[in-house]
Design a protein around this motif. Structure first.
Motif, PDB file in Angstrom:
ATOM      1  N   MET A   1      -4.696   0.565  -1.123  1.00  0.00           N
ATOM      2  CA  MET A   1      -3.814   0.096  -2.197  1.00  0.00           C
ATOM      3  C   MET A   1      -2.383  -0.066  -1.753  1.00  0.00           C
ATOM      4  O   MET A   1      -1.516  -0.397  -2.521  1.00  0.00           O
ATOM      5  N   ASP A   2      -2.157   0.243  -0.504  1.00  0.00           N
ATOM      6  CA  ASP A   2      -0.812   0.085   0.007  1.00  0.00           C
ATOM      7  C   ASP A   2      -0.688  -1.301   0.611  1.00  0.00           C
ATOM      8  O   ASP A   2       0.236  -1.583   1.358  1.00  0.00           O
ATOM      9  N   PHE A   3      -1.628  -2.170   0.224  1.00  0.00           N
ATOM     10  CA  PHE A   3      -1.829  -3.410   0.969  1.00  0.00           C
ATOM     11  C   PHE A   3      -0.604  -4.291   1.047  1.00  0.00           C
ATOM     12  O   PHE A   3      -0.442  -5.030   1.992  1.00  0.00           O
ATOM     13  N   LEU A   4       0.250  -4.248   0.038  1.00  0.00           N
ATOM     14  CA  LEU A   4       1.402  -5.157   0.110  1.00  0.00           C
ATOM     15  C   LEU A   4       2.438  -4.677   1.119  1.00  0.00           C
ATOM     16  O   LEU A   4       3.414  -5.350   1.388  1.00  0.00           O
TER      17      LEU A   4
ATOM     18  N   ARG B 256       2.437   4.823  -5.951  1.00  0.00           N
ATOM     19  CA  ARG B 256       2.189   3.442  -5.534  1.00  0.00           C
ATOM     20  C   ARG B 256       1.313   2.713  -6.568  1.00  0.00           C
ATOM     21  O   ARG B 256       1.572   1.565  -6.897  1.00  0.00           O
ATOM     22  N   VAL B 257       0.306   3.414  -7.063  1.00  0.00           N
ATOM     23  CA  VAL B 257      -0.580   2.836  -8.079  1.00  0.00           C
ATOM     24  C   VAL B 257       0.232   2.476  -9.327  1.00  0.00           C
ATOM     25  O   VAL B 257       0.104   1.387  -9.873  1.00  0.00           O
ATOM     26  N   LEU B 260       2.591  -0.556  -8.559  1.00  0.00           N
ATOM     27  CA  LEU B 260       1.871  -1.835  -8.495  1.00  0.00           C
ATOM     28  C   LEU B 260       1.285  -2.194  -9.850  1.00  0.00           C
ATOM     29  O   LEU B 260       1.316  -3.349 -10.273  1.00  0.00           O
ATOM     30  N   LYS B 264      -2.881  -5.325 -11.153  1.00  0.00           N
ATOM     31  CA  LYS B 264      -2.675  -5.966  -9.849  1.00  0.00           C
ATOM     32  C   LYS B 264      -3.691  -5.455  -8.825  1.00  0.00           C
ATOM     33  O   LYS B 264      -4.207  -6.209  -8.003  1.00  0.00           O
ATOM     34  N   ILE B 265      -3.972  -4.168  -8.900  1.00  0.00           N
ATOM     35  CA  ILE B 265      -4.937  -3.564  -7.971  1.00  0.00           C
ATOM     36  C   ILE B 265      -6.346  -4.106  -8.242  1.00  0.00           C
ATOM     37  O   ILE B 265      -7.086  -4.436  -7.323  1.00  0.00           O
TER      38      ILE B 265
END
Lengths: 387, 387
Positions: A1-4, B256-257, B260, B264-265
């Motif tokens: 989930m840290d993809f960006l 982070r979750v 975002l 979006k996830i």
């Protein structure tokens, strides 16, 4: 989930560094005057000889690659010395600037950016300037992606008094440059290129011919001082505080180089660069350099592409870092490196980002074409080598 | 140059963990009874509610996901309790085994592996067994890649006394499972899936209906003890020593979750899984599950492929880790996950390895076809979301 936040580094230095090296560098700090650190230095010196393919000592500095270029100048020459400079890009310019800074008399062979020097041009210059103390050139001109004919030029200098001084910062460890076999007099590299380390270390090795010229050098030098480093080597230490954590990473990396063997590493870079060139060409794009180096693929920006915006987009939105052109090439090219901790699969990342990015920027390319072309080359490589 | 050591993890847990989380976990060890750690726990508890889409407390254990499944059983039920178990794969089996281990009376709805349960089947079972204390099921059956119709089943249970207990280990954080909105009674997950953390943490949340059944539970429990954890929560601590470094990573990841946003996830996982399915299909391969989950793509092994050898080859030679089938699916499928710290570009790695690998194993596939199909989907996603 840290993809960006993911970053994919395809710049020709810094390059991706393996987690193993990063962890090695994260060891608790040690002291460089301890006996165990002398042992580290001894191992590094031995393994550097393997990398440079030389029996000579290889010296290193806590500096960027430019530091070792400066070290070559200040340790070899004296004010007014004539040097022949191959200037075929940004880094050729650097040799000229260094020569000018230290009051040398540079004879500049200006080559159009993107072209390689021809051995005949050096031959002619050597004839016209028999008093030239050295030829200063790049093995790979990183700004244009050109590979210069080092071997052919070494055949011109090795029987003469003139030295051949090679900036091999983006070449050593990428393709063959056997220092002793070819009779190269000075070879220079940096840590953040083929060695796949963070920036901060530069390396330089001198032939006997170079060492003997160095004896009479009259230029001022303090930090980049070969005599001081030679003396320190006799005591298994360094003249000034070394970059300890980087050297621990270097030791680890050099062991890896030895265990893989140079030939395997050269084949790897060769496969990646061939696959990249074939891929890029399959998209209808042109390769910029006349003679491409295996270190990086330099691509001419297609008509209608705002290259600056494109590279910024890839960087900021997708985390894909290609390098743009420098100075007069700004906006006209982009550069994708094959150095560093990269696998064939990482090249697929680069090419798919290139394809999708160009498509989104309205450049008509056959989607998937670069990927298929690259796969054809990489499959052969993986079948024969990776397996 | 460390390229032969690179690992690309596409297994449905563990999954790739971002360097940021790894560095967070590498902080000097702290103590879990310090006031500042209570603050960490308070933040985690708040942010877990966001992830679970609930106003209830979410509890966690230092355990694998199975620990939280066991916690559900031992805290909710009493010996002899009747439970309806949806058994459509390896993890459905686990519910049955847990029920049997603790002397419950499981009514097993056996579904062919690869099929999803139909709400009518649960409806019928609920009618035949109005005394069933709970329906135990997976949201995603990881062994087959099936997505079960949780929402539809929740509409059957929410007005009844029967609880709906969801193992959402490979579902929560991948696609919508709003606990409160759908009236789910127990939701379970683990750290090494959508949360993109290392294994070692399990999570469980209970509805009021579930908490009230728990009051009368007579099964023995010591470590997985809801009452102890509830009491500890009132003091901003945990009943037993928590997995400190994992919780520090969790805190970072949950922030982070939140930043975002779940939507979006979900879109990210949806784009990756759609691109993978389209890509795999373009190679002429079949998707195994009837209703595929966005968590992972499960592919039927093509005729003539020695799947075991193939996966071993990808793993040992190229560092590409796909998962094989378990038990009766061994050799018949392979699984590629979309959970964890993965970008669209990572999917290109997976698909290019799949293409080149199948080709080398003599399976006729149209080279590049999966890459183009995936690019078409990913470009749309990157244009609308990634940008």
């Amino acid at each position: 989930m840290d993809f960006l936040n993911k970053k994919y580094l395809f710049t020709p230095g810094p390059v991706p560094v393996s987690p193993r090296v990063l962890l090695t560098q994260a060891q608790p700090m040690t002291h460089h005057r301890l006996p165990e650190f002398s042992e580290v230095l001894r191992e590094i010196r031995e393994d550097l000889k393997y990398l440079f393919q030389t029996q000579r000592e290889v010296y290193f500095f806590a500096s960027s690659g430019t530091g070792a270029m400066e070290a070559a100048i200040v340790n070899l020459f004296s004010p007014g010395d004539k040097v022949i400079v191959v200037e075929a890009g940004k880094f050729g310019e650097r040799w000229r600037e260094l020569a000018e800074t230290y009051g040398l008399n540079p004879v500049v062979l200006k080559i159009e950016w993107g072209q390689a020097i021809k051995p005949e041009q050096v031959e002619k210059a050597l004839k016209e300037h028999p008093d030239a103390k050295a030829v200063l050139m790049q093995a790979c001109e990183t700004s244009t992606g050109v590979k210069h004919p080092v071997k052919e030029i070494s055949e011109l200098t090795r029987s003469k008094e003139t030295l051949l001084v090679i900036d091999a910062i983006t070449a050593l460890g990428v393709y063959p440059l056997p220092m002793d076999e070819w009779g190269l007099d000075v070879v220079i590299t940096g840590s953040q290129k083929a060695l796949s380390l963070p920036p901060g270390l530069s390396f330089i090795a001198f032939s006997d011919k170079a060492l003997s010229l160095a004896e009479s050098s009259k230029l001022p030098k303090y930090y980049f001082n070969l005599a001081k480093e030679r003396k320190a080597y006799t005591k298994d230490t360094t003249a000034f505080t070394p970059a300890i954590s980087l050297l621990l990473g270097l030791k680890e990396m050099l062991k890896r180089v030895r265990s893989l063997g140079l030939e395997k590493i050269f084949k790897h870079c060769s496969a990646l660069s061939l696959a990249c060139r074939k891929g890029v060409s399959a998209l209808g794009l042109e390769i910029f350099p006349e003679v491409p180096s295996e270190s990086l693929t330099v691509v001419k920006s297609p008509q209608g592409l705002n290259t600056g915006e494109f590279l910024k987009f890839l960087r900021d939105k997708w985390g894909i870092l290609f390098a743009g052109g420098q100075d007069k090439l700004k906006g006209k090219i982009f550069r994708i490196t094959h150095m560093g901790d990269q696998s064939p699969f990482d090249l697929m990342v680069a090419l798919s980002a290139l394809e999708m990015g160009l498509n989104l920027f309205g450049i008509k390319i056959p989607l998937g074409a670069s990927l298929v072309s690259a796969e054809e080359i990489l499959m052969e490589y993986l079948k024969n080598e990776g397996v």
